[in-house]
Scaffold this active site. Structure first.
Site, PDB file in Angstrom:
ATOM      1  N   ASP A   1      40.109  28.620  34.332  1.00 58.02           N
ATOM      2  CA  ASP A   1      40.808  29.116  33.149  1.00 58.02           C
ATOM      3  C   ASP A   1      40.982  27.991  32.126  1.00 58.02           C
ATOM      4  O   ASP A   1      41.193  26.837  32.492  1.00 58.02           O
ATOM      5  CB  ASP A   1      42.179  29.671  33.554  1.00 58.02           C
ATOM      6  CG  ASP A   1      42.792  30.540  32.475  1.00 58.02           C
ATOM      7  OD1 ASP A   1      42.048  30.989  31.578  1.00 58.02           O
ATOM      8  OD2 ASP A   1      44.010  30.758  32.515  1.00 58.02           O
TER       9      ASP A   1
ATOM     10  N   ASN B   1      36.952  40.987  32.115  1.00 62.34           N
ATOM     11  CA  ASN B   1      36.272  40.169  31.105  1.00 62.34           C
ATOM     12  C   ASN B   1      35.172  40.924  30.366  1.00 62.34           C
ATOM     13  O   ASN B   1      34.733  40.498  29.286  1.00 62.34           O
ATOM     14  CB  ASN B   1      35.680  38.908  31.734  1.00 62.34           C
ATOM     15  CG  ASN B   1      36.720  37.877  32.106  1.00 62.34           C
ATOM     16  OD1 ASN B   1      36.486  37.037  32.970  1.00 62.34           O
ATOM     17  ND2 ASN B   1      37.887  37.925  31.473  1.00 62.34           N
TER      18      ASN B   1
END
Length: 234
Positions: A14, A62
């Site tokens: 991340d 995503n």
């Protein structure tokens, strides 16, 4: 205290986008920089004797990102998998990809299958790329597979925790001992919801493109300071 190296380390990658923004670059620039961190981390894990390293690289959610970013990420995945073939060979790394792969292009599916087959007999660390994956998807597909087996047998089949794990996409892979999340976020974002029941969590503010061997060592040192009781008393 626990002095053992984790058998299975999993990392939520991340912070690529925020890293790129700090450089006044587009988000894809951060994803490309993150590939260097993958190589360094995998190398260090292999050096330490970690048996499994899984990387949460692209979630089912995503797919909802802007189309140009998704396209760029998939192209980056394609190039990275091909570019790292020699690294896998030299370091005897077994490569696997886990997730809802039906959503990937036929070309990328073919490349993944080719590299998985090439490395299947390797006896070193297993590197697992979690691609188009989510914990809820995994639980749902496992339940559907179990139901299909029951229908095929014409009866309710016996099932316990170990048996259910065999229906998960991670069947045959030990649950993570240590889960690392970069960028300072304090959540696991729909990741291995069943498998992380007794995983030790480590959160670091370091953005993924800045994550290096020293950061991995700090996470492992934190892990070693913990007592893993699994509900028991020591």
């Amino acid at each position: 205290m626990n002095d053992e190296i984790p058998r299975h380390i999993s990392i939520i990658l991340d912070g690529n986008g925020r890293w790129a923004k700090k450089q006044n670059k587009i988000r894809l620039f951060g994803h490309k920089a993150g590939a260097v961190s993958v190589r360094e981390t995998a190398t260090r894990c292999a050096e330490l004797g970690v048996e499994y390293l899984s990387l949460y690289a692209f979630s089912e959610e995503n797919w909802n990102r802007p189309a140009d970013e998704v396209h760029g990420l998939m192209e980056l995945m394609r190039r990275t998998v091909l570019d790292e073939r020699e690294t896998f060979r030299k370091n005897h790394i077994r490569f696997r990809v886990i997730g809802n792969l039906s959503r990937l292009s036929k070309e990328l599916q073919g490349i993944i299958k080719m590299v998985e087959d090439e490395t299947a007999a390797n006896t070193g660390m297993t590197l697992i790329l979690m691609l188009s994956y989510s914990g809820k998807w995994d639980l749902l597909q496992a339940t559907k597979r179990y139901a299909a087996d029951c229908l095929a047998e014409g009866r309710e089949l016996p099932l316990d925790e170990e048996g259910f794990s065999d229906y998960l996409a991670t069947a045959g892979i030990p649950d993570p001992d240590l889960l690392i999340r970069t960028s300072g976020e304090l959540r696991i974002s729909n990741y291995m919801l069943w498998q992380c029941a007794y995983t030790e969590f480590y959160f670091t503010p370091v953005l993924w493109p800045d994550f290096r061997k020293k950061d991995l060592d700090l996470a492992i040192e934190s892990y070693k300071q913990r007592e893993r009781r699994y509900g028991k008393v020591k």
